[in-house]
Every structure is written in structure tokens, then in C-alpha cells.
Design a protein around this motif. Structure first.
Motif, PDB file in Angstrom:
ATOM      1  N   GLU A 297       0.816  -1.211   0.000  1.00  0.00           N
ATOM      2  CA  GLU A 297       0.000   0.000   0.000  1.00  0.00           C
ATOM      3  C   GLU A 297       0.854   1.267   0.000  1.00  0.00           C
ATOM      4  N   LEU A 298       2.078   1.155   0.512  1.00  0.00           N
ATOM      5  CA  LEU A 298       2.967   2.314   0.611  1.00  0.00           C
ATOM      6  C   LEU A 298       4.305   1.991  -0.048  1.00  0.00           C
ATOM      7  N   ASP A 299       4.756   2.890  -0.915  1.00  0.00           N
ATOM      8  CA  ASP A 299       6.025   2.732  -1.612  1.00  0.00           C
ATOM      9  C   ASP A 299       7.180   2.870  -0.619  1.00  0.00           C
ATOM     10  N   PRO A 300       8.045   1.864  -0.476  1.00  0.00           N
ATOM     11  CA  PRO A 300       9.155   1.954   0.478  1.00  0.00           C
ATOM     12  C   PRO A 300      10.114   3.093   0.178  1.00  0.00           C
ATOM     13  N   ASP A 301      10.297   3.422  -1.101  1.00  0.00           N
ATOM     14  CA  ASP A 301      11.173   4.539  -1.448  1.00  0.00           C
ATOM     15  C   ASP A 301      10.580   5.866  -0.979  1.00  0.00           C
ATOM     16  N   ARG A 302       9.271   5.994  -1.070  1.00  0.00           N
ATOM     17  CA  ARG A 302       8.614   7.211  -0.596  1.00  0.00           C
ATOM     18  C   ARG A 302       8.770   7.334   0.925  1.00  0.00           C
ATOM     19  N   LEU A 303       8.655   6.214   1.630  1.00  0.00           N
ATOM     20  CA  LEU A 303       8.864   6.234   3.079  1.00  0.00           C
ATOM     21  C   LEU A 303      10.269   6.691   3.412  1.00  0.00           C
ATOM     22  N   LYS A 304      11.264   6.205   2.681  1.00  0.00           N
ATOM     23  CA  LYS A 304      12.657   6.600   2.926  1.00  0.00           C
ATOM     24  C   LYS A 304      12.853   8.090   2.681  1.00  0.00           C
ATOM     25  N   ARG A 305      12.207   8.618   1.645  1.00  0.00           N
ATOM     26  CA  ARG A 305      12.359  10.046   1.354  1.00  0.00           C
ATOM     27  C   ARG A 305      11.715  10.884   2.454  1.00  0.00           C
ATOM     28  N   TRP A 306      10.587  10.426   2.963  1.00  0.00           N
ATOM     29  CA  TRP A 306       9.921  11.133   4.070  1.00  0.00           C
ATOM     30  C   TRP A 306      10.803  11.120   5.314  1.00  0.00           C
ATOM     31  N   GLN A 307      11.349   9.956   5.638  1.00  0.00           N
ATOM     32  CA  GLN A 307      12.206   9.835   6.816  1.00  0.00           C
ATOM     33  C   GLN A 307      13.443  10.722   6.686  1.00  0.00           C
ATOM     34  N   LYS A 308      13.999  10.809   5.485  1.00  0.00           N
ATOM     35  CA  LYS A 308      15.183  11.644   5.268  1.00  0.00           C
ATOM     36  C   LYS A 308      14.860  13.114   5.500  1.00  0.00           C
ATOM     37  N   LEU A 309      13.732  13.580   4.958  1.00  0.00           N
ATOM     38  CA  LEU A 309      13.356  14.974   5.149  1.00  0.00           C
ATOM     39  C   LEU A 309      13.023  15.257   6.612  1.00  0.00           C
ATOM     40  N   GLN A 310      12.373  14.295   7.284  1.00  0.00           N
ATOM     41  CA  GLN A 310      12.050  14.461   8.698  1.00  0.00           C
ATOM     42  C   GLN A 310      13.309  14.582   9.534  1.00  0.00           C
ATOM     43  N   ARG A 311      14.299  13.715   9.269  1.00  0.00           N
ATOM     44  CA  ARG A 311      15.551  13.769  10.024  1.00  0.00           C
ATOM     45  C   ARG A 311      16.281  15.082   9.771  1.00  0.00           C
ATOM     46  N   GLU A 312      16.312  15.490   8.506  1.00  0.00           N
ATOM     47  CA  GLU A 312      16.996  16.737   8.156  1.00  0.00           C
ATOM     48  C   GLU A 312      16.360  17.922   8.855  1.00  0.00           C
ATOM     49  N   ASP A 313      15.029  17.981   8.832  1.00  0.00           N
ATOM     50  CA  ASP A 313      14.327  19.101   9.447  1.00  0.00           C
ATOM     51  C   ASP A 313      14.500  19.092  10.961  1.00  0.00           C
ATOM     52  N   SER A 314      14.399  17.910  11.570  1.00  0.00           N
ATOM     53  CA  SER A 314      14.539  17.796  13.027  1.00  0.00           C
ATOM     54  C   SER A 314      15.936  18.212  13.467  1.00  0.00           C
ATOM     55  N   LEU A 315      16.946  17.796  12.714  1.00  0.00           N
ATOM     56  CA  LEU A 315      18.326  18.139  13.050  1.00  0.00           C
ATOM     57  C   LEU A 315      18.543  19.641  12.972  1.00  0.00           C
ATOM     58  N   GLN A 316      17.973  20.271  11.955  1.00  0.00           N
ATOM     59  CA  GLN A 316      18.136  21.714  11.807  1.00  0.00           C
ATOM     60  C   GLN A 316      17.455  22.452  12.952  1.00  0.00           C
ATOM     61  N   VAL A 317      16.226  22.045  13.291  1.00  0.00           N
ATOM     62  CA  VAL A 317      15.499  22.691  14.377  1.00  0.00           C
ATOM     63  C   VAL A 317      16.257  22.526  15.683  1.00  0.00           C
ATOM     64  N   GLU A 318      16.770  21.316  15.931  1.00  0.00           N
ATOM     65  CA  GLU A 318      17.530  21.048  17.145  1.00  0.00           C
ATOM     66  C   GLU A 318      18.811  21.869  17.187  1.00  0.00           C
ATOM     67  N   THR A 319      19.499  21.954  16.043  1.00  0.00           N
ATOM     68  CA  THR A 319      20.750  22.702  15.977  1.00  0.00           C
ATOM     69  C   THR A 319      20.511  24.193  16.202  1.00  0.00           C
TER      70      THR A 319
END
Length: 348
Positions: A297-319
Motif C-alpha cells: 500500500e505504501l512505496d518503500p522509497d517514498r517512506l525513505k524520502r519522508w524519513q530523510k526529510l524528517q531527520r533533516e528538518d529535526s536536526l536543523q530545528v535542534e541545531t
């Protein structure tokens, strides 16, 4: 340059008018059309004006598309009006800071090509940027005349966000460019965003009647050379305005969690059904996201792209938060040290 137009023709609307006070009587509203290091070019209802920044405003504080109030006799910028929308990105370099890209944009044309330039991850970043800014994204896939199946690129683009509008066009064909008309009407402002060589300048020339130079793309990877070197506002057919930007292949989002979640609504719906609120979606028991991936039901590549953007955004906010905390700590330490020195002097 004589415009002989109205404020409404320039994009003026009620949300700008409502910001005016009695103290602003006699000031002239102008819209910024170009930003340079020490000066800006702004449009009034009668002419284009070259203005110098006052001491309280710098080039980093404004963007093309902004509205300012100007004291007419001395051409002094008095203040900047609040924006309807604001496109930003993370500035280049090691420091975490926001860079303004464009202001008061109604529609963001995300331009890609029906070739090797088409990149889902990059497009999702641009869509996230648009939603975070409060503007409407429309994906334009150029070079449709050279593609074996342009409809496939449109279908791929439409899957990147719920209700996403995507078009495949030949930017050199005036009739094809007319399909962009619904977003180019009076008092509308559009911006073009995409990597170099995808046809942004060709689109600009076609709908704004400009004659900017274009450059051929490399055959091996479909990448082009920069032909647009600065942001500028152009009047376009249909009565609207177009803001052209330099190609941005490297693009860092800045505090864009809401925009990211809007783009990935499908992933978020599954994530809301996970057993644990802090689920990382990497194999935890009761993970609805991984269940959707396994079921197809969910494309694994799309999940990976979401996780990458989430990590990037979280790291920036934390930094950013850590940097602000460190700055506050340093200020407090300096203040304490100064107090101790003063006490020592008084004691002597």
C-alpha cells in the motif's frame, strides 16, 4: 519606464491595505522587483525606482515580491509590510540561517523535465517548501515533445502529493504555454523554481515576452548551466507577474515540518495508526507504516524520502535551538563576569 497602472495591477490586496495606519498617509506603496546588495528596484503605479536601503533594513530582510512604504519626496524606505506568503530555504554555507527566496507568491511553478532531471526527492522538497510558505505548487514537466511517454511523468508527479496538479508541456510552443493561463491572471504572482536547464528561462520568455539567453543541457545527465543569475519580477501575458529565480540544485529546507507532513499525508495517515506514539517506523511492533509497506500500500522509497526529510528538518530545528541556547548562555556569562568586575572595582 512608465507603468501607468494601479496598485491592484501590481498585486495589491486587502491584506496589505489593512496594514496601513493614519501615520502612513502620504507614503507610497511600492513592490520590490529586484534586490541587490545595497539597493533595490521597486515598482509604483507610475514608474520603476532605484532605492537605497535605510539603516534598519538590509538586503537579507527583503525579497522580490515584497511590498514597502516609501516617503515620496526623499525616496526613503519607511517600512516593510507583512507578507501574504514567503518562500525560504536554508542559506548556503555551514551556518544555519534562513534565506528569503520570494515574497507574496500565489503559485509556485515547480519546473522539471521529462528526462533524467526528473527527481521525485527534489520535487517533494520543492512542494514542501511551497506548502510551508503558504503558496500553491504546480508541477511543470518540460520537454514533453522529446519524451516517449510524457503522461508517465505527469502521473509520477501527481503521486507526490494529494491533489497535486502537474502538466507536461513543450515550453517552446506558444499554444502549449497557454495551458498555464489559469495561474497567470490579473493580480496573480507566480514564481519559477527548478534546477538549471529545465526550461525556466524559456517559459519566462514565452509568457513574459522577454529575451533572456538560454543554454543547452548536457546529454549525459540532462543538467544545464545557469542562465538566470538574479531574481526579478516580470509582467506577464494575462496581467499577472512572474518571479524568475536562479536554478537551485542543492536545496535545504529550513524549519518546514508542516510543509513536509502536508506533502506526505499518505505516510502520516499510517503513522497515526501506529501502536506507539514515538514509533520510528523501522520495525517496532504494531507499526502501521511498515505494515503498509509490506502489503504494497505504501512505496518503500517514498517512506525513505519522508524519513530523510524528517531527520533533516529535526536536526536543523535542534541545531538552531542549541545555537540559541548557547548564545543565551554566553550572554549570561558575560553579564555575570561584568557584574563581578564591577563589584571588585567598587570593593577597591
Amino acid at each position: 519606464m512608465t507603468l501607468e497602472t494601479t496598485l491592484e495591477d501590481l498585486g495589491w490586496a486587502e491584506d496589505f491595505q489593512s496594514q496601513l495606519t493614519d501615520e502612513d498617509a502620504g507614503l507610497t506603496p511600492m513592490r520590490i522587483s529586484e534586490v541587490h546588495r545595497s539597493k533595490i528596484r521597486a515598482l509604483s503605479t507610475t514608474d520603476a525606482h532605484l532605492l537605497v536601503f535605510p539603516s534598519h533594513i538590509t538586503s537579507g530582510d527583503v525579497a522580490v515580491g515584497d511590498w514597502i512604504l516609501v516617503e515620496g519626496d526623499i525616496a526613503r524606505i519607511v517600512r516593510l509590510l507583512d507578507r501574504r506568503s514567503c518562500l525560504t530555504r536554508r542559506a548556503a554555507g555551514p551556518d544555519l540561517r534562513k534565506q528569503l527566496v520570494a515574497a507574496n507568491v500565489d503559485t509556485l511553478f515547480i519546473v522539471t523535465s521529462c528526462n533524467a532531471d526528473f527527481n521525485e526527492a527534489r520535487i517533494e522538497r520543492f512542494i514542501s517548501m511551497a506548502f510551508e510558505a503558504g503558496t500553491t505548487p504546480v508541477i511543470i514537466a518540460t520537454k514533453a515533445d522529446n519524451a516517449e511517454d510524457a503522461a508517465d511523468y505527469v502521473a509520477r508527479a501527481e503521486k507526490l502529493s494529494l491533489g497535486q496538479v502537474a502538466l507536461a508541456i513543450n515550453a517552446h510552443d506558444p499554444e502549449d504555454l497557454k495551458r498555464l493561463a489559469p495561474w497567470c491572471g490579473p493580480r496573480q504572482t507566480i514564481a519559477l523554481l527548478g534546477s538549471s536547464g529545465v526550461g525556466k528561462t524559456t517559459i519566462t520568455n514565452g509568457i513574459a515576452g522577454t529575451t533572456q539567453a538560454t543554454a543547452e543541457i548536457r546529454e549525459d545527465d540532462a543538467r544545464g548551466r545557469h542562465t538566470t543569475t538574479s531574481r526579478a519580477l516580470h509582467r506577464i501575458q494575462g496581467g499577472g507577474w512572474l518571479l524568475d529565480t536562479p536554478g537551485m540544485r542543492e536545496f535545504g529546507l529550513f524549519d518546514a515540518s508542516e510543509g513536509i507532513n502536508t506533502v506526505f499525508q499518505d505516510v502520516m495517515q499510517y503513522a497515526d495508526s501506529c501502536k506507539f506514539r514515538d514509533c520510528a517506523h523501522e520495525g517496532e511492533p504494531g507499526c502501521a507504516v511498515q505494515k503498509a509497506v509490506k502489503s504494497g500500500e505504501l512505496d518503500p522509497d517514498r517512506l525513505k524520502r519522508w524519513q530523510k526529510l524528517q531527520r533533516e528538518d529535526s536536526l536543523q530545528v535542534e541545531t538552531v535551538a542549541q545555537t540559541r541556547k548557547r548564545s543565551r548562555t554566553m550572554v549570561k556569562m558575560h553579564k555575570t563576569a561584568k557584574q563581578l568586575r564591577n563589584r571588585k572595582v567598587d570593593g577597591d
